[in-house]
Scaffold this active site. Structure first.
Site, PDB file in Angstrom:
ATOM      1  CG  ASP A 198    -124.255 -88.315 -13.101  1.00 54.07           C
ATOM      2  OD1 ASP A 198    -123.635 -88.480 -12.320  1.00 54.07           O
ATOM      3  OD2 ASP A 198    -124.522 -88.794 -14.069  1.00 54.07           O
ATOM      4  CG  HIS A 208    -115.266 -86.133 -18.890  1.00 50.76           C
ATOM      5  ND1 HIS A 208    -115.588 -87.509 -19.232  1.00 50.76           N
ATOM      6  CD2 HIS A 208    -113.641 -86.314 -19.322  1.00 50.76           C
ATOM      7  CE1 HIS A 208    -114.775 -88.004 -20.074  1.00 50.76           C
ATOM      8  NE2 HIS A 208    -113.773 -87.523 -20.045  1.00 50.76           N
ATOM      9  CB  CYS A 215    -116.636 -65.809 -15.530  1.00 53.52           C
ATOM     10  SG  CYS A 215    -116.240 -64.425 -16.881  1.00 53.52           S
ATOM     11  CB  SER A 252    -118.718 -97.875 -24.894  1.00 52.10           C
ATOM     12  OG  SER A 252    -118.440 -96.366 -25.020  1.00 52.10           O
ATOM     13  CB  CYS A 291    -125.660-108.454 -17.054  1.00 50.99           C
ATOM     14  SG  CYS A 291    -124.242-108.422 -15.871  1.00 50.99           S
TER      15      CYS A 291
END
Length: 275
Positions: A102, A117, A125, A218, A258
């Site tokens: 993001d 990633h 392309c 995770s 938390c």
């Protein structure tokens, strides 16, 4: 209590290596793939090979992306991104790897960010290699599919959205403006491979770290978990801030279950780095 403990851990560090995951961007309104137990919230996302090989899968991807992209484009960094950027500014963090696509770490002002990633804000392309910004593609998508702005659907992770098959079937997918080839977002889809130079550089940097800090992940996907195995081998302590189980729980020296934003903010204040 947690902040005091984490501040004590970090106070003796000046070479922290950080990896972040989807949990850090949840507070910015970007949905996560998994719940706190590490289980999928919905169907698994598109796979690399099916995107490359199947025109119908590409049509599905771009239709859903056209509706979901604004969730990414309009997202703003939250407290976790901002505090990590401040920690970098004060030389506490020397390297940050994010599994997110993001761009929010960069938006927060973080300088040394490795996008493990890739980045969703650009595409390329598969035929000629030409790059195009995601925003430019979005404008073409809307121009060629003017009904899409009226579609109001629930957003999904990584700029995706849930759409009916009926709507998807009407969408014209974008092609490369230079050669008409297949456009692929510049991200590593599930089933894809992180480029070797990125992994090697991140691993080399980790070797010189005094501490590995996991924030909002995770670590279920091996591309991120591998660094925990490297840290274990090098006897580098691993600390995690994550609401829920991680794949590396048995490797951690400390874990804080938390909200990362609140914990990082309180810890930053206790560290008093601005003095």
């Amino acid at each position: 209590m947690h902040a005091a403990e984490l501040a004590e851990i970090l106070s003796s560090q000046r070479n922290v290596w950080v990896i972040t995951g989807a949990g850090i961007s949840a507070a910015s309104g970007i949905p996560t793939y998994r719940d706190h137990g590490g289980q999928w919230k919905s169907a698994t996302p598109i796979q690399h090979q099916e995107f490359v090989a199947d025109a119908n899968k590409r049509q599905r991807y771009w239709a859903r992306s056209a509706v979901g992209w604004p969730t990414i484009a309009d997202a703003e960094p939250n407290t976790s991104h901002q505090i990590l950027a401040q920690m970098e500014k004060h030389n506490l963090i020397h390297y940050l790897v994010t599994q997110n696509v993001d761009g929010l770490h960069q938006k927060a002002g973080h300088q040394q960010v490795v996008d493990l990633h890739g980045r969703l804000d650009q595409a390329f392309c598969l035929n000629c290699g030409k790059y195009e910004t995601r925003q430019s593609i979005q404008e073409r998508l809307i121009a060629e599919n003017p009904f899409l702005p009226e579609v109001n659907q629930q957003p999904a992770p990584d700029g995706d959205a849930h759409l009916s098959d009926e709507i998807i079937s009407q969408v014209k997918a974008p092609l490369c403006t230079a050669c008409g080839g297949i456009l692929k977002p510049d991200v590593v889809f599930f089933g894809g491979t992180v480029p070797k130079p990125i992994v090697e550089d991140a691993s080399s940097s980790l070797a010189s770290a005094s501490l590995m800090l996991v924030v909002g992940s995770s670590l279920t996907v091996y591309s991120g978990f591998r660094f925990c195995k490297i840290a274990e081998k090098l006897e580098i302590p691993i600390v995690a801030i994550n609401q829920g189980a991680t794949r590396a729980d048995d490797l951690l020296s400390h874990k804080f279950s938390c909200d990362s934003g609140l914990l990082l903010q309180e810890t930053y204040q206790l560290l008093n780095l601005n003095s």
